[in-house]
Design an enzyme around this catalytic site. Structure first.
Site, PDB file in Angstrom:
ATOM      1  N   ARG A  93       0.807  -1.222   0.000  1.00 60.14           N
ATOM      2  CA  ARG A  93       0.000   0.000   0.000  1.00 60.14           C
ATOM      3  C   ARG A  93       0.842   1.276   0.000  1.00 60.14           C
ATOM      4  O   ARG A  93       0.546   2.218  -0.734  1.00 60.14           O
ATOM      5  CB  ARG A  93      -0.893  -0.008   1.248  1.00 60.14           C
ATOM      6  CG  ARG A  93      -1.932   1.090   1.277  1.00 60.14           C
ATOM      7  CD  ARG A  93      -2.594   1.200   2.664  1.00 60.14           C
ATOM      8  NE  ARG A  93      -2.985  -0.067   3.220  1.00 60.14           N
ATOM      9  CZ  ARG A  93      -4.194  -0.616   3.106  1.00 60.14           C
ATOM     10  NH1 ARG A  93      -5.146   0.005   2.456  1.00 60.14           N
ATOM     11  NH2 ARG A  93      -4.462  -1.790   3.654  1.00 60.14           N
TER      12      ARG A  93
ATOM     13  N   CYS B  17     -26.949  -3.563  -7.817  1.00 61.48           N
ATOM     14  CA  CYS B  17     -28.195  -3.803  -7.066  1.00 61.48           C
ATOM     15  C   CYS B  17     -27.932  -4.331  -5.667  1.00 61.48           C
ATOM     16  O   CYS B  17     -28.302  -5.459  -5.336  1.00 61.48           O
ATOM     17  CB  CYS B  17     -29.058  -4.774  -7.843  1.00 61.48           C
ATOM     18  SG  CYS B  17     -29.167  -4.321  -9.561  1.00 61.48           S
TER      19      CYS B  17
HETATM   20  N1  LLP Z   1       3.197  -9.087   3.188  1.00 68.09           N
HETATM   21  C1  LLP Z   1       2.188  -9.916   3.498  1.00 68.09           C
HETATM   22  C2  LLP Z   1       2.502 -11.261   3.940  1.00 68.09           C
HETATM   23  C3  LLP Z   1       0.853  -9.459   3.405  1.00 68.09           C
HETATM   24  O1  LLP Z   1      -0.144 -10.290   3.735  1.00 68.09           O
HETATM   25  C4  LLP Z   1       0.581  -8.149   2.984  1.00 68.09           C
HETATM   26  C5  LLP Z   1      -0.803  -7.648   2.855  1.00 68.09           C
HETATM   27  C6  LLP Z   1       1.665  -7.324   2.627  1.00 68.09           C
HETATM   28  C7  LLP Z   1       2.966  -7.813   2.759  1.00 68.09           C
HETATM   29  C8  LLP Z   1       1.489  -5.920   2.146  1.00 68.09           C
HETATM   30  O2  LLP Z   1       0.908  -5.124   3.126  1.00 68.09           O
HETATM   31  P1  LLP Z   1       0.737  -3.543   2.893  1.00 68.09           P
HETATM   32  O3  LLP Z   1       2.116  -2.937   2.882  1.00 68.09           O
HETATM   33  O4  LLP Z   1       0.044  -3.344   1.606  1.00 68.09           O
HETATM   34  O5  LLP Z   1      -0.072  -3.107   4.046  1.00 68.09           O
HETATM   35  N2  LLP Z   1      -7.237  -5.440   0.842  1.00 68.09           N
HETATM   36  C9  LLP Z   1      -6.897  -4.762   2.069  1.00 68.09           C
HETATM   37  C10 LLP Z   1      -5.444  -4.975   2.467  1.00 68.09           C
HETATM   38  C11 LLP Z   1      -5.039  -6.441   2.580  1.00 68.09           C
HETATM   39  C12 LLP Z   1      -3.605  -6.635   2.944  1.00 68.09           C
HETATM   40  C13 LLP Z   1      -3.207  -8.057   2.862  1.00 68.09           C
HETATM   41  N3  LLP Z   1      -1.834  -8.362   3.109  1.00 68.09           N
HETATM   42  C14 LLP Z   1      -7.247  -3.283   1.915  1.00 68.09           C
HETATM   43  O6  LLP Z   1      -7.768  -2.881   0.877  1.00 68.09           O
HETATM   44  O7  LLP Z   1      -7.053  -2.500   2.858  1.00 68.09           O
END
Ligand code: LLP
Length: 419
Positions: free
Chosen positions: A276, A344
């Site tokens: 992110r 919907c």
């Molecule tokens: N590494 C692992 C093992 C992970 O499970 C994740 C994210 C990341 C790295 C990356 O994390 P980040 O830096 O993006 O926070 N769909 C959700 C977020 C799900 C995150 C899943 N794992 C949302 O839209 O907020």
């Protein structure tokens, strides 16, 4: 500075006015900024410069080939969770030697593909997965460099659906079981336990949970070394939050300092898996208002984008700032609007009673901070084709995923002969 700003009264992506893109590709569409992607990556690289660290971009946040390529060109590795992502990383130019394979349920077939390519590391999340990995590797005559992802039982203080480091979550191996899992790993022919991995959740805006998790990892590394394991690496996962609504996430300098303070003394190579924080604020979703609908209690803006395009508000009650593409007058009165899509379901709602300047039918709006977990989580629900993705670079732009036609959506389906 944001890559999405008003110039001459119109919202631009870098130097490209968004209406020009809308005219070319139609709406809704995702739009990413090269400059924003590059500056987010460079900020990480600068913060960790001088440390023995790799930045492995978590593809799950946005796996468009052009986005991966933009980051790979700057030196990013990749964190993947499926063979699909693995193939994307390679296709975008990430060398196998910089790819970490994470995920809670890798199949033997996926392990075989990854090991055959010679990836950097496989992170396992359970004893059965460890045993499967060893079996597959041994059958191929290779030894897999392996991390066990541990569950440090830390509250990440984030949304429940994206919190992963508590005992009750499905992720990782309980801390108390970790030493026995490493002992088992040492007895298996196909794995070399070289690393400890952790990831406690996403959109963290406080360093304290990271500190607890990293301290526990560091203590475990020392204990494992006492047990005779040659642990040379740690994988600290992703999770650093971004600003959606004025949150102030920790600075990368402070985050890097925390990594140094908690794990620097171990002499381990550090892998980071940010998703992110590399792409979130580098992308927007642009939609057109189809109707303005006045209700008795509420007024609605009905857009041509829906929950299938950007599911975060429906799934996590996530806030995305909504801006009209035509800059509102400075003194424009705001009115509370429910901003919804045409699907919907009542859940197809982007914002409830959001104070917005006047926006009329036909007007374009932009959802900010949609570069992460936007396009990748979209679906074709209601037979709505996936929104195209566009990458801007200075004053030029390119379609990096085109909008499929309905015919293309139907092409994979077949009506059996008996019908
Ligand atoms: N590494 C692992 C093992 C992970 O499970 C994740 C994210 C990341 C790295 C990356 O994390 P980040 O830096 O993006 O926070 N769909 C959700 C977020 C799900 C995150 C899943 N794992 C949302 O839209 O907020």
């Amino acid at each position: 500075m944001s890559a999405f700003t008003y110039r001459n009264g119109v919202l631009h992506a870098e130097s490209v006015p968004l209406p020009a893109i809308a005219e070319r590709v139609g709406t809704p569409f995702y739009c990413y900024s090269t400059a924003a992607l590059e500056s987010a990556y460079r900020a990480y690289a600068d913060a960790f410069a001088g440390m023995d660290a790799s930045i492995c971009y978590a593809l799950k946040a946005n796996s468009n080939l052009a986005v991966i390529r933009t980051l790979a060109r700057l030196g990013a590795g990749a964190d993947v969770v499926s063979v699909g992502e693995l193939k994307r990383a390679l296709a975008a130019g990430v060398p196998a030697s910089r790819i970490v394979f994470s995920g809670v349920g890798k199949t033997r077939a996926e392990m075989r593909t990854a090991l055959g390519l010679g990836i950097y590391q496989t992170n396992v999340e359970s004893l059965p997965e460890l045993e499967a990995l060893s079996e597959v590797a041994a059958s191929m005559g290779v030894v897999a460099d392996t991390a066990v992802r541990v569950n440090p039982d830390v509250d990440a203080l984030t949304h429940a659906k994206i919190s992963t480091g508590r005992k009750e979550n499905k992720f990782g191996v309980d801390m108390e079981l970790a030493r026995s899992v490493y002992a088992r790993a040492a007895s298996l022919p196909g794995v070399r336990p070289v690393s400890v991995a952790v990831h406690i959740g996403s959109q963290l805006t406080d360093l304290a949970p990271f500190r607890s998790a990293f301290e526990r990892v560091a203590a475990l590394v020392l204990a494992l070394r006492e047990d005779g394991h040659d642990i040379r690496r740690v994988d600290l996962g992703g999770g650093l939050g971004i600003s959606y609504r004025g949150e102030v996430p920790p600075s990368l300098a402070d985050y890097a300092e925390l990594v140094r303070a908690t794990t620097g003394g171990l002499g381990c190579h550090v892998t980071l898996e940010p998703g992110r924080s590399l792409v979130g604020n580098a992308g927007i979703l642009v939609a057109r208002t189809v109707y303005r609908k006045a209700g008795v209690h509420r007024n609605f803006l009905i857009l041509d984008a829906a929950m299938n395009d950007l599911i975060r508000p429906s799934l996590y009650d996530a806030w995305h700032t909504i801006l009209p593409v035509d800059e509102p007058a400075r003194d424009a009165a705001e009115e509370p609007m429910d901003v919804v899509g045409p699907v919907c379901e009542s859940g197809d709602t982007f914002a409830v009673q959001r104070a917005l300047p006047p926006i009329g039918a036909g007007d374009l709006v932009a959802f900010l901070s949609a570069g992460a977990y936007g396009a990748v989580m979209s679906s074709t629900y209601n037979s709505r084709p996936l929104a195209p993705e566009v990458l801007v670079n200075g004053s030029e732009f390119a379609v990096i995923r085109k909008r499929p036609t309905i015919e293309e959506l139907m092409a994979a389906e077949e009506v059996p002969a008996w019908l």
